[in-house]
Design a protein around this motif. Structure first.
Motif, PDB file in Angstrom:
ATOM      1  N   PRO A   1       0.945  -1.269  -0.120  1.00  0.00           N
ATOM      2  CA  PRO A   1       0.004  -0.051   0.145  1.00  0.00           C
ATOM      3  C   PRO A   1       0.658   1.281   0.020  1.00  0.00           C
ATOM      4  N   SER A   2       2.051   1.039   0.454  1.00  0.00           N
ATOM      5  CA  SER A   2       2.831   2.287   0.616  1.00  0.00           C
ATOM      6  C   SER A   2       3.636   2.533  -0.604  1.00  0.00           C
ATOM      7  N   ASP A   3       3.753   1.646  -1.463  1.00  0.00           N
ATOM      8  CA  ASP A   3       4.705   1.955  -2.893  1.00  0.00           C
ATOM      9  C   ASP A   3       3.881   3.351  -3.513  1.00  0.00           C
ATOM     10  N   GLU A   4       4.751   3.523  -4.184  1.00  0.00           N
ATOM     11  CA  GLU A   4       4.470   4.809  -5.154  1.00  0.00           C
ATOM     12  C   GLU A   4       3.474   4.453  -6.372  1.00  0.00           C
ATOM     13  N   ILE A   5       2.725   4.816  -6.746  1.00  0.00           N
ATOM     14  CA  ILE A   5       1.648   4.614  -7.844  1.00  0.00           C
ATOM     15  C   ILE A   5       2.436   4.272  -9.287  1.00  0.00           C
ATOM     16  N   HIS A   6       3.670   4.958  -9.505  1.00  0.00           N
ATOM     17  CA  HIS A   6       4.545   4.753 -10.723  1.00  0.00           C
ATOM     18  C   HIS A   6       4.838   3.180 -10.427  1.00  0.00           C
ATOM     19  N   THR A   7       5.224   2.550  -9.262  1.00  0.00           N
ATOM     20  CA  THR A   7       5.567   1.297  -9.096  1.00  0.00           C
ATOM     21  C   THR A   7       4.643   0.232  -9.785  1.00  0.00           C
ATOM     22  N   ALA A   8       3.277   0.474  -9.446  1.00  0.00           N
ATOM     23  CA  ALA A   8       2.284  -0.321  -9.947  1.00  0.00           C
ATOM     24  C   ALA A   8       2.065  -0.406 -11.420  1.00  0.00           C
ATOM     25  N   ILE A   9       2.274   1.066 -11.854  1.00  0.00           N
ATOM     26  CA  ILE A   9       2.120   1.321 -13.307  1.00  0.00           C
ATOM     27  C   ILE A   9       3.100   0.360 -14.044  1.00  0.00           C
TER      28      ILE A   9
END
Length: 280
Positions: free
Chosen positions: A88-96
């Motif tokens: 949950p604490s990862d940056e959104i760019h990591t998900a992308i």
């Protein structure tokens, strides 16, 4: 930087790894979802089942288990194992980056207690419309090399194209004008539709000659075609439109791609994957 927990969906549909395929399929149909997370006895994600899995792994001939009713086939037979996860604490760019690199449509989000949520390309569309209005035109992000079929192509041909070209949707055209779209959802739920046997149900049409009446043409179609299952309420968009409008249309209409047209002529397609590349 925005964190995944600000965007993820905390509602996750899960199935136990000892469940059967029928349970996962029924969840998808009942709740209008395209994927479920498979968990072990401790609630840890061990797999994913998507519409694509239903399409690809249950079709055709092969091992004997494929001929069983879908309420007798273990979810482990068709799930994708070792799912990619994020925190949950990862940056959104990591998900992308994970979505694009691994060519997946969603990522389970886990914390020390287990599954905390899921992030999908649809969730990222909302970020797009909130933060990136006016940055890109549709033509900047669209794919111009579109895989197409006509209405009379067989479903087997459509599936082969999807697998060969690694695409999740096919545009159906008539005289170079888009008239429909086919996704894994259309195929999986059309072909795996007999609740008792799990066997593909084919539509058969025929016109027979009737004795004592004028001769009539005989037409037999022993397979489903693209025209039988395509989504024909097609929403199109111009290449000059703001890409944020494309994102809005996808979310509003619960679709994952739009044909891009110049007048009535197909010139490209824009998908959620194309749009999230614009977030980077």
């Amino acid at each position: 930087m925005m964190e995944i927990k600000e965007v993820m969906n905390p509602e996750v549909f899960v199935v136990q790894e000892n469940e059967q395929v029928a349970h996962a399929r029924n969840l998808m149909l009942t709740h209008g979802i395209s994927r479920v997370v498979v968990v072990d006895g401790k609630g840890k994600p061990v797999g994913m089942v998507t519409e694509k899995d239903l399409t690809r792994k249950l079709k055709g001939t092969g091992p004997k288990w494929k001929s069983r009713p879908i309420d007798k086939i273990s979810i482990r037979r068709i799930m994708s194992t070792d799912p990619i996860t994020a925190k949950p604490s990862d940056e959104i760019h990591t998900a992308i980056e994970l979505l694009i690199k691994n060519n997946v449509g969603s990522i389970p989000i886990v914390d020390e207690d287990g599954i905390a949520g899921i992030i999908t390309k649809t969730d990222l569309m909302k970020v797009y419309t909130d933060r990136l209005k006016g940055k890109w035109k549709v033509s900047d992000l669209m794919t111009s090399d579109v895989i197409t079929v006509n209405e009379n192509h067989s479903i087997a041909h459509v599936i082969n194209l999807m697998e060969k070209d690694k695409v999740g949707k096919i545009v159906v055209i008539r005289d170079n004008e888009p008239v429909g779209m086919i996704t894994h959802e259309n195929i999986s739920f059309a072909q795996v539709e007999d609740p008792e046997t799990g066997v593909s149900v084919e539509k058969i049409y025929f016109i027979r000659n009737t004795e004592g009446k004028p001769k009539r043409n005989v037409r037999e179609v022993s397979m489903m075609t693209a025209g039988d299952i395509m989504r024909n309420h097609l929403i199109k968009i111009s290449g000059d439109e703001d890409a944020a409008i494309a994102a809005d249309k996808m979310v509003e209409n619960e679709i994952s791609g739009l044909p891009v047209v110049d007048g009535d002529t197909l010139v490209g397609v824009i998908t959620k994957t194309d749009l999230i590349r614009g977030i980077q």
